[in-house]
Enzyme design. Structure first.
Site, PDB file in Angstrom:
ATOM      1  CG  ASN A   9     -70.125   8.704   6.991  1.00 57.09           C
ATOM      2  OD1 ASN A   9     -70.485   7.882   6.159  1.00 57.09           O
ATOM      3  ND2 ASN A   9     -69.036   9.459   6.827  1.00 57.09           N
ATOM      4  CD1 TRP A  10     -73.702   3.537   9.663  1.00 56.52           C
ATOM      5  CD2 TRP A  10     -74.689   1.987   8.360  1.00 56.52           C
ATOM      6  NE1 TRP A  10     -74.770   3.020  10.346  1.00 56.52           N
ATOM      7  CE2 TRP A  10     -75.397   2.072   9.583  1.00 56.52           C
ATOM      8  CE3 TRP A  10     -75.116   1.086   7.385  1.00 56.52           C
ATOM      9  CZ2 TRP A  10     -76.513   1.286   9.850  1.00 56.52           C
ATOM     10  CZ3 TRP A  10     -76.237   0.308   7.653  1.00 56.52           C
ATOM     11  CH2 TRP A  10     -76.921   0.403   8.878  1.00 56.52           C
ATOM     12  CE  LYS A  11     -66.173   7.651   8.299  1.00 60.74           C
ATOM     13  NZ  LYS A  11     -64.917   8.070   8.876  1.00 60.74           N
ATOM     14  CG  HIS A  94     -66.440  12.219   5.002  1.00 62.53           C
ATOM     15  ND1 HIS A  94     -65.181  11.685   5.091  1.00 62.53           N
ATOM     16  CD2 HIS A  94     -66.999  12.104   6.226  1.00 62.53           C
ATOM     17  CE1 HIS A  94     -64.995  11.259   6.337  1.00 62.53           C
ATOM     18  NE2 HIS A  94     -66.083  11.499   7.039  1.00 62.53           N
ATOM     19  CD  GLU A  96     -63.362   8.670   5.620  1.00 63.21           C
ATOM     20  OE1 GLU A  96     -64.397   8.159   5.170  1.00 63.21           O
ATOM     21  OE2 GLU A  96     -63.073   8.662   6.833  1.00 63.21           O
ATOM     22  CD  GLU A 166     -66.879  14.328   9.912  1.00 64.67           C
ATOM     23  OE1 GLU A 166     -67.496  13.609  10.698  1.00 64.67           O
ATOM     24  OE2 GLU A 166     -66.448  13.915   8.816  1.00 64.67           O
ATOM     25  N   GLY A 172     -61.451   8.714  12.649  1.00 65.06           N
ATOM     26  CA  GLY A 172     -61.031   7.318  12.645  1.00 65.06           C
ATOM     27  C   GLY A 172     -59.711   7.066  13.352  1.00 65.06           C
ATOM     28  CB  SER A 212     -62.559   9.921  17.509  1.00 64.04           C
ATOM     29  OG  SER A 212     -61.694   9.447  16.494  1.00 64.04           O
ATOM     30  N   GLY A 233     -68.834   8.136  12.818  1.00 66.13           N
ATOM     31  CA  GLY A 233     -68.357   7.065  11.947  1.00 66.13           C
ATOM     32  C   GLY A 233     -68.410   5.730  12.664  1.00 66.13           C
ATOM     33  N   GLY A 234     -67.281   5.306  13.183  1.00 65.13           N
ATOM     34  CA  GLY A 234     -67.144   3.976  13.785  1.00 65.13           C
ATOM     35  C   GLY A 234     -68.241   3.616  14.781  1.00 65.13           C
TER      36      GLY A 234
HETATM   37  P1  13P Z   1     -65.109   8.341  13.244  1.00 64.28           P
HETATM   38  O1  13P Z   1     -66.269   8.635  14.177  1.00 64.28           O
HETATM   39  O2  13P Z   1     -64.940   6.910  12.933  1.00 64.28           O
HETATM   40  O3  13P Z   1     -63.867   9.043  13.699  1.00 64.28           O
HETATM   41  O4  13P Z   1     -65.512   9.025  11.855  1.00 64.28           O
HETATM   42  C1  13P Z   1     -65.968  10.320  11.866  1.00 64.28           C
HETATM   43  C2  13P Z   1     -66.468  10.628  10.518  1.00 64.28           C
HETATM   44  O5  13P Z   1     -65.705  10.711   9.568  1.00 64.28           O
HETATM   45  C3  13P Z   1     -67.902  10.795  10.338  1.00 64.28           C
HETATM   46  O6  13P Z   1     -68.197  11.285   9.066  1.00 64.28           O
END
Ligand code: 13P
Length: 250
Positions: A9-11, A94, A96, A166, A172, A212, A233-234
């Protein structure tokens, strides 16, 4: 048979040119993976992503979808628009989106139905906040969210649903749930699916862990009975890190 899926998930990251470069770097590293490999990218990067991923095992997803087919919904994108671009997956609900953009279990459910009706595969997110966990509501909340977001989904459509557990406190933050916490959370999700759709459907559904996940902890998390993949994510913004996580699926 459970299908393992590692999805990035590149956000809100990467331009189209950066998308092309990153996918070109990833392609050889994830070739021959033992799981499905998906990258969910910003809308404006979809065309570049699909072009770059051609001929590889990388599938492309979006990060959200609206529940109406068309109309006066400024800034939104419909499921039909996504499928017309060649998108196969979409992340829905998500944390967010819930935290910053007012999404609720109801809107997440509507978006899920719209995605499934258009033939997309939906990666639907659930997860508790730290406060909810500390109050002892994790199981209740995960089961409630799972049932809410799957309302009116048919047994046939469920085959195109992936649920991503999640924990909000692990996203994050660098704080990963322990493998036991991830397994337990995913187990609550699976139990809720069993209550709604029966034991066989619950056994077969893919439940990812997200929060994470990184090259160091992926193998331990993915070894757990209830963890059938990851939403990353990251670490999905770095070709090598992402490929190490993909290869942690045996
Ligand atoms: P991180 O892997 O950066 O913690 O993000 C997880 C995430 O929100 C994937 O959708």
């Amino acid at each position: 048979m459970r299908n393992y899926v590692i999805a990035g998930n590149w956000k809100m990251n990467k331009t189209p040119a950066e998308t092309t470069a990153l996918i070109n770097e990833m392609k050889p590293l994830v070739a021959g993976a033992a799981c499905d490999v998906v990258l969910c990218v910003p809308y404006v990067d979809i065309a570049a992503a699909i072009e770059a991923a051609k001929g590889s095992n990388i599938k492309i997803g979006a990060e959200n979808v609206h529940f109406k087919a068309n109309g006066a919904y400024t800034g939104e994108v419909s499921a039909e628009m996504l499928t017309a671009c060649g998108v196969e997956y979409v992340v829905i609900g998500h944390s967010e989106r819930r935290q910053y953009f007012g999404e609720t279990d109801q809107t997440v459910n509507l978006r899920t139905l719209a995605a499934l009706n258009a033939g997309l595969k939906a990666i639907v997110c659930v997860g508790e906040t730290l406060e909810q966990r500390e109050l002892g509501y994790t199981e209740t909340l995960l089961k409630y969210q799972t049932k809410m977001v799957l309302t009116n989904v048919t047994a046939e459509q469920l085959k195109n649903v992936i649920i991503a557990y999640e924990p909000v406190w692990a996203i994050g933050t660098g704080v990963t749930a322990t493998a036991e916490q991830a397994d337990e959370g995913n187990g609550y999700v699976r139990a809720a699916v069993a209550e709604m759709f029966g034991a066989e459907a619950a056994e077969n559904i893919t439940v990812q862990y997200g929060g994470s996940m990184n090259p160091k902890n992926a193998e331990e998390l993915l070894a757990k009975e209830n963890v059938d993949g990851g939403l990353i994510g990251g670490a999905s913004l770095k070709a090598e890190d992402f490929s190490i996580i993909v290869k942690a699926v045996k």
